[in-house]
Motif scaffolding. Structure first.
Motif, PDB file in Angstrom:
ATOM      1  N   GLU A  18      27.659  45.126  39.104  1.00 15.91           N
ATOM      2  CA  GLU A  18      28.508  46.177  38.537  1.00 15.91           C
ATOM      3  C   GLU A  18      27.757  46.981  37.482  1.00 15.91           C
ATOM      4  O   GLU A  18      28.015  48.176  37.297  1.00 15.91           O
ATOM      5  N   PRO A  44      27.622  45.959  48.470  1.00 12.04           N
ATOM      6  CA  PRO A  44      28.602  47.047  48.546  1.00 12.04           C
ATOM      7  C   PRO A  44      28.066  48.234  49.341  1.00 12.04           C
ATOM      8  O   PRO A  44      26.883  48.596  49.221  1.00 12.04           O
ATOM      9  N   ARG A  70      30.614  50.371  38.862  1.00  9.65           N
ATOM     10  CA  ARG A  70      31.906  50.370  39.550  1.00  9.65           C
ATOM     11  C   ARG A  70      32.493  48.959  39.533  1.00  9.65           C
ATOM     12  O   ARG A  70      31.758  47.972  39.405  1.00  9.65           O
ATOM     13  N   ASP A  71      33.800  48.897  39.685  1.00 10.22           N
ATOM     14  CA  ASP A  71      34.477  47.614  39.841  1.00 10.22           C
ATOM     15  C   ASP A  71      34.177  47.100  41.249  1.00 10.22           C
ATOM     16  O   ASP A  71      34.570  47.709  42.246  1.00 10.22           O
ATOM     17  N   LEU A  72      33.477  45.964  41.339  1.00  6.86           N
ATOM     18  CA  LEU A  72      33.104  45.398  42.644  1.00  6.86           C
ATOM     19  C   LEU A  72      33.842  44.096  42.935  1.00  6.86           C
ATOM     20  O   LEU A  72      33.441  43.329  43.816  1.00  6.86           O
ATOM     21  N   SER A  73      34.924  43.844  42.183  1.00  7.36           N
ATOM     22  CA  SER A  73      35.615  42.565  42.309  1.00  7.36           C
ATOM     23  C   SER A  73      36.231  42.334  43.682  1.00  7.36           C
ATOM     24  O   SER A  73      36.524  41.197  44.053  1.00  7.36           O
ATOM     25  N   SER A  74      36.423  43.376  44.462  1.00  7.37           N
ATOM     26  CA  SER A  74      37.017  43.213  45.794  1.00  7.37           C
ATOM     27  C   SER A  74      35.984  42.767  46.840  1.00  7.37           C
ATOM     28  O   SER A  74      36.349  42.427  47.970  1.00  7.37           O
ATOM     29  N   TYR A  75      34.702  42.763  46.453  1.00  5.86           N
ATOM     30  CA  TYR A  75      33.655  42.395  47.411  1.00  5.86           C
ATOM     31  C   TYR A  75      33.436  40.880  47.404  1.00  5.86           C
ATOM     32  O   TYR A  75      33.572  40.207  46.374  1.00  5.86           O
ATOM     33  N   ASP A  76      33.071  40.360  48.552  1.00  8.31           N
ATOM     34  CA  ASP A  76      32.815  38.939  48.720  1.00  8.31           C
ATOM     35  C   ASP A  76      31.373  38.634  48.307  1.00  8.31           C
ATOM     36  O   ASP A  76      30.432  39.185  48.890  1.00  8.31           O
ATOM     37  N   GLN A 117      30.817  35.098  40.733  1.00  5.73           N
ATOM     38  CA  GLN A 117      31.344  36.032  39.744  1.00  5.73           C
ATOM     39  C   GLN A 117      30.218  36.688  38.963  1.00  5.73           C
ATOM     40  O   GLN A 117      30.231  37.899  38.720  1.00  5.73           O
ATOM     41  N   LYS A 148      34.587  45.881  31.883  1.00  5.66           N
ATOM     42  CA  LYS A 148      35.929  46.301  32.280  1.00  5.66           C
ATOM     43  C   LYS A 148      36.980  45.808  31.278  1.00  5.66           C
ATOM     44  O   LYS A 148      38.097  45.440  31.644  1.00  5.66           O
TER      45      LYS A 148
END
Length: 432
Positions: A293, A310, A298-304, A286, A64
Motif C-alpha cells: 500500500e 494488484p 491505495r487501500d489493498l485490503s480486498s486483495y488476497d 497483512q 489509513k
C-alpha cells in the motif's frame, strides 16, 4: 604498515518496532519489559561487544488512520532504559537515539552528561533529524522545520551541546557561564552537570543523504549505515572517509558501522533454510499488503495476500495513506512494473513477492562462514565493524555470541577481555 589485523567493532541493536523481529516466535519477548533489555545487554557484554544501540520512535506510524501492523508494542523512552542498563553492565557502551529537531540542547546535553557519569564514560548519542509534520504534531512547534533546515538545526544543536559539556571541566570547581547563539538557538546560563568522563559522549549519526554524510564527517564519531554489501559498502566507506578529511579530521576518527541481520546454522545449507523460514515469518499477509500500500498509495485490503499482485495502477495524485516514516518510492509506476516482472518470472504470489524484495539477512552461514565474511569486510574496508540486528529479542544475539565470537577472538580481531577502566571512546578508538 602494521601486520596486526584491523579490530572488528561490534554493536548490538535492540530493534524496537520493525518487520525484522519474528513476533510470533515463542522466544520473542517483551519490547518494553526491562528484563528484555537486561538480557539483551548482558548477552552483548558476554560477547565483548562495544556497545548496545537503541532506536527511538516519537510517534507510531499510521496507515489509513490506524496504527501500523508492526507498531503495536510501544516505544519506551531511551534515557530510563539506558540508565537502568548502566547499573547491570560494566563495560558495554550505551548508545541512544535522540531527535535534534524536537528537543532542546540544554536538556539533551544534561541527560547525556548524566548518563556518561552514571555509566563511567559509556554514553553515546545517535543524532537524528525529522521534518515530518506528522511526528511534529506531538510537539509545540510540530512540523515547523523545513526539510532543508533539519541538518542546520542538528549541527547547531550538537555544537551547543558540546559548548555546554565544556563549561565545567573541573567537578570540584564552578562552571563557566555559557552563551550560544545561532540561527536555531539563543541560550545562555550555567550548565549544571560537570564535564562528562569522555569529555563529550560519543556521537553517532545515521543519515545517508549528501547533507547527512557531511554532517557525520564534520561532527560524528561513528556513522550507522545500511550499506553492508561489499561493493556498495566500500564506495560508501571511501566517500565518507574522504569527506572527513575535507573537514580537517583524521579519517580513522569516524567509524563506519553498517546495521546487519544474520542467520547462523551448523552448515551453510542449514543456515539458508533457516533464513528462508525467517523471511517468511517476518512478512505476514497483512504486513505484505501494508507494505505494498505504501507503493500503490491505495487501500489493498480486498486483495488476497496469497493471490496475484494488484491489477490496478498506483495513485500518484492523491494524498499519502501513510503517516510517519515509510519507504520512499520516487517512481511508483516503475516500482510496480519491477514487482510485476519479478512475480511473473519467478511465479510468486503477492506475499511471496514482498518476501523476495524485503531486505535479506546480511550474513547467512555456518559460524566459520559468518566470521570469515565479517573479518573480510573489515579488513577490506567495507566497514570498521557492524551493528547486529537479531530477528529474535532478547535472545537473538546468543548464537552469534556462542559460535561466532570465539572465532573472531581466535583470529585476533576481537578482544578477549575489556581494558580496565575503558570508556566507550577507548573501545572504539576515537579521540576524546
Amino acid at each position: 604498515m602494521s601486520d596486526q589485523p584491523r579490530q572488528v567493532i561490534l554493536g548490538a541493536h535492540f530493534p524496537g518496532v520493525n518487520n525484522t523481529t519474528v513476533w510470533s516466535d515463542p522466544a520473542s519477548g517483551s519490547h518494553i519489559d526491562f528484563e528484555s533489555f537486561r538480557k539483551f545487554a548482558q548477552s552483548a557484554e558476554r560477547g565483548f561487544f562495544d556497545f548496545l544501540f537503541l532506536a527511538e520512535g516519537l510517534r507510531l506510524r499510521e496507515q489509513k488512520g490506524r496504527i501500523h501492523d508492526l507498531d503495536v508494542v510501544g516505544r519506551p523512552d531511551t534515557f530510563p532504559v539506558l540508565a537502568g542498563l548502566a547499573a547491570v553492565t560494566e563495560h558495554l557502551g550505551l548508545a541512544g537515539t535522540i531527535n535534534a529537531t524536537f528537543n532542546e540542547p540544554y536538556e539533551v546535553a544534561r541527560q547525556f552528561a548524566s548518563l556518561d557519569h552514571l555509566s563511567g564514560g559509556r554514553a553515546a548519542w545517535n543524532v537524528v533529524t525529522s521534518s515530518d509534520a506528522f511526528t511534529g504534531e506531538n510537539f509545540r512547534r510540530g512540523g515547523y522545520l523545513e526539510h532543508d533546515q533539519r541538518y542546520v538545526r542538528a549541527e547547531e544543536f550538537v555544537k551547543a551541546a558540546k559548548t555546554l559539556w565544556d563549561t565545567w571541566p573541573d567537578a570540584a570547581g564552578e562552571p563557566e557561564p555559557f552563551e550560544y547563539q545561532s540561527t536555531q538557538f539563543d541560550i545562555r546560563g550555567r550548565f549544571n552537570v560537570p564535564t562528562p568522563p569522555q569529555g563529550h559522549p560519543v556521537i553517532f549519526q545515521a543519515g545517508d543523504s549528501p547533507q547527512g554524510r557531511d554532517f557525520a564527517a564534520a561532527n560524528a564519531d561513528a556513522i550507522f549505515t545500511r550499506h553492508s554489501e561489499p561493493e556498495v559498502g566500500r564506495k560508501f566507506y571511501a566517500d565518507v572517509k574522504s569527506r572527513v578529511e575535507k573537514f580537517g579530521r583524521d579519517p580513522e576518527s569516524l567509524k563506519v558501522l553498517p546495521g546487519i541481520s544474520f542467520i547462523i546454522g551448523d552448515t551453510d545449507s542449514e543456515a539458508e533454510e533457516i533464513a528462508a523460514e525467517v523471511r517468511a515469518q517476518q512478512v505476514s499477509g497483512q504486513t505484505a499488503l501494508l507494505l505494498l500500500e505504501q507503493i500503490w498509495n491505495r487501500d489493498l485490503s480486498s486483495y488476497d495476500p496469497e493471490g496475484p499482485l494488484p491489477d490496478i495502477e498506483p495513485d500518484t495524485e492523491g494524498p499519502s495513506i501513510f503517516a510517519g516514516r515509510a519507504r520512499q518510492v520516487t517512481d511508483p509506476h516503475a516500482e510496480v512494473a519491477k514487482l510485476r516482472k519479478l512475480s511473473e518470472e519467478k511465479g510468486l504470489n503477492l506475499r511471496e513477492t514482498v518476501i523476495d524484495t524485503q531486505s535479506r539477512q546480511s550474513f547467512i552461514g555456518s559460524p566459520q562462514t559468518v566470521a570469515d565474511a565479517i573479518i573480510d569486510a573489515v579488513q577490506t574496508r567495507v566497514s570498521d565493524g557492524f551493528i547486529l540486528v537479531p530477528h529474535i529479542t532478547p535472545a537473538g544475539l546468543e548464537p552469534f555470541v556462542q559460535k561466532v565470537v570465539p572465532l573472531l577472538q581466535e583470529r585476533g580481531v576481537l578482544r578477549t577481555e575489556y581494558p580496565e577502566g575503558a570508556t566507550l571512546r577507548d573501545l572504539l578508538g576515537v579521540p576524546r
